[in-house]
Design a protein around this motif. Structure first.
Motif, short mmCIF file in Angstrom:
data_model
loop_
_atom_site.label_atom_id
_atom_site.label_comp_id
_atom_site.label_asym_id
_atom_site.label_seq_id
_atom_site.Cartn_x
_atom_site.Cartn_y
_atom_site.Cartn_z
N GLU A 1 -60.39 -29.45 2.55
CA GLU A 1 -59.72 -29.30 3.56
C GLU A 1 -60.69 -28.35 4.61
OE1 GLU A 1 -56.83 -26.69 2.11
OE2 GLU A 1 -55.48 -28.32 1.42
N SER A 2 -61.50 -27.85 4.02
CA SER A 2 -62.48 -27.10 5.26
C SER A 2 -63.47 -28.06 6.37
CB SER A 2 -63.36 -26.19 4.41
OG SER A 2 -62.94 -25.16 3.61
N VAL A 3 -63.73 -29.31 5.28
CA VAL A 3 -64.56 -30.19 6.05
C VAL A 3 -63.44 -31.13 7.25
CG1 VAL A 3 -65.64 -32.46 5.78
CG2 VAL A 3 -66.11 -30.54 4.30
N ASP A 4 -62.31 -31.27 6.70
CA ASP A 4 -61.21 -32.15 7.35
C ASP A 4 -60.53 -31.19 8.50
OD1 ASP A 4 -62.43 -34.26 6.03
OD2 ASP A 4 -60.49 -34.33 4.74
N ARG A 5 -60.73 -30.08 8.31
CA ARG A 5 -59.93 -29.31 9.29
C ARG A 5 -60.35 -29.71 11.04
NH1 ARG A 5 -57.44 -24.11 7.47
NH2 ARG A 5 -57.86 -23.26 9.60
N SER A 6 -59.54 -29.94 11.64
CA SER A 6 -59.81 -30.36 13.04
C SER A 6 -59.77 -29.17 14.10
CB SER A 6 -58.75 -31.37 13.42
OG SER A 6 -57.46 -30.65 13.59
N TRP A 7 -60.36 -29.62 15.08
CA TRP A 7 -60.26 -28.45 16.07
C TRP A 7 -59.01 -27.76 16.56
CZ3 TRP A 7 -57.97 -28.32 20.88
CH2 TRP A 7 -58.36 -27.17 21.82
N LEU A 8 -57.96 -28.40 16.61
CA LEU A 8 -56.64 -28.27 17.02
C LEU A 8 -56.14 -27.40 15.81
CD1 LEU A 8 -54.44 -31.31 18.24
CD2 LEU A 8 -54.60 -29.02 19.35
N THR A 9 -56.46 -27.81 14.38
CA THR A 9 -56.06 -26.87 13.31
C THR A 9 -56.89 -25.70 13.42
OG1 THR A 9 -55.74 -28.93 11.91
CG2 THR A 9 -55.83 -26.91 10.87
N GLU A 10 -58.10 -25.43 13.61
CA GLU A 10 -58.63 -24.19 13.70
C GLU A 10 -58.16 -23.39 15.03
OE1 GLU A 10 -60.69 -22.86 11.72
OE2 GLU A 10 -61.17 -24.48 10.58
#
Length: 404
Positions: free
Chosen positions: A273-282
């Motif tokens: 999940e840390s790797v796949d978190r997108s800019w929008l998610t962050e």
């Protein structure tokens, strides 16, 4: 990055964008909008005063009144069309505003034709020039200057043709120059300001990109340390106590195997999940962190649905504005912190939907969000908002025409 997404990014970023202050600095131009109503009022006021000065020269008072009425209508349209809520202003809107202002000036010349004594106090060239002076903020400089030259030629020709009936006998060229000079001078003045503003904005962007490039290495190291700290915290919270218990017991039981598998699966899932978190998610997670929502939780990641990672299509300017919209929604006083969601779809025509439950008046919502929606429209995106009951929906997308 998948091939369709790469093609989408290349397509939407390779299309030419008009280099105008409104598109390069939309929020800055919004603050300058009050100049347009002021210029419109001055133009109409001067037209009324000039018509009164020419009352003894009027051949057709009805035509003179019609000219003022048309100019007033043009001023209202210009005020409304350049309003930040309707940005950006297009080429045809620009041509219509200036074109009908020119028509109103010609109507006034017709109303006093043959009886006019002085060109200097005619209001046509001043009114057209006042409307032109603000246009370089919204339209390309070359386009504004071409329109100004056409207006100057028309008004100059009309003035030259009246030379035989004017009080001062001189060359028609002199009268043409008198009528054309205000139009060209004010248009060039507005163009010069817009040129300087555009150059400063582009120069600032280059400096910002250079600074960002210099900080990339440092920011990457900080991010790596943060991820490592998160993994260490997770290990200390669950894995280390479990391993210590197994070591103290001196044996491994069936329950220990199941616990170890559960811990390993959780650590693996968190790492993915840390790797796949997108800019929008962050962006959404950090915005909601101020409302007490844990930005590292699985729930924070589930708030954004973007399976194709279309947030990568957004340019730097668009990301800045979208980030401001997300932060503004997250800070609304009547927001339910558990409700914000972002759904991104249509890889060929990226569409972003931000929804949330907010107990706030529609007027207040528009007051908070419209400036940013206008800024998005200024950088070549569609943007709108809808409030039904306590449900707020903000939509922004690439226009249909950008797919061609």
């Amino acid at each position: 990055m998948t091939r369709p997404l790469t093609e989408t990014i290349v397509r939407v970023r390779s299309l030419p964008t008009e280099r105008t202050p409104q598109r390069l600095d939309p929020l800055g131009v919004q603050s300058a909008w009050l100049l347009v109503p002021l210029l419109g009022i001055v133009a109409v006021g001067y037209a009324v005063a000039s018509t009164l000065w020419h009352r003894d020269e009027l051949r057709n008072p009805v035509l003179a009144v019609a000219a003022i009425a048309l100019l007033a209508l043009v001023a209202v349209v210009a005020i409304l069309r350049t309003h930040p809520g309707l940005a950006p202003i297009g080429r045809w809107s620009h041509l219509a505003i200036v074109g009908f202002a020119l028509v109103s000036a010609c109507l006034f010349q017709s109303a006093i034709w043959g009886r006019n004594e002085r060109i200097q106090d005619d209001w046509g060239q001043i009114a057209v020039a006042l409307l032109l002076v603000a246009m370089p903020l919204y339209r390309p400089i070359a386009e504004v200057l071409v329109v100004a030259v056409v207006c100057a030629l028309v008004l100059g020709t009309a003035a030259a043709l009246q030379a035989p009936s004017l009080a001062i006998a001189t060359s028609p060229l002199v009268y043409a120059t008198v009528a054309a000079t205000p139009v060209l001078a004010l248009a060039c003045g507005g163009a010069g300001y817009a040129w300087t503003m555009t150059g400063e904005t582009l120069r600032w962007r280059e400096q910002a990109r250079g600074g960002q490039a210099r900080l990339d290495g440092e920011l990457r190291q900080v991010a790596e340390r943060m991820v490592a700290q998160e993994r260490t915290t997770a290990l200390n919270a669950e894995a280390v106590p479990f391993l210590s218990g197994v070591l103290a017991a001196g044996r491994i039981g069936d329950d220990d195997r199941a616990t170890a598998a559960r811990i390993a699966e959780r650590l693996r899932r968190d790492a993915v999940e840390s790797v796949d978190r997108s800019w929008l998610t962050e962006t959404l997670a950090l915005a909601l962190a101020r409302r007490g929502v844990d930005p590292t939780s699985a729930e924070a990641s589930a708030r954004v649905t973007d399976p194709d990672r279309l947030d990568r299509v957004l340019s730097e300017e668009q990301r800045a504005i979208v980030g401001a919209i997300v932060a503004t929604v997250a800070a609304l006083p009547g927001l339910d912190p558990r409700s914000p969601r972002i759904v991104v779809a249509e890889p060929e025509h990226p569409v972003f939907l931000l929804t949330a439950r907010v107990r706030l008046s529609r007027r207040r919502l528009r007051q908070e969000l419209v400036p940013f929606l206008s800024a998005l429209r200024s950088v070549s995106m569609e943007a709108s908002m809808r409030a039904v009951g306590d449900t707020l929906t903000v939509r922004f997308a690439y226009p249909e025409g950008r797919r061609r």
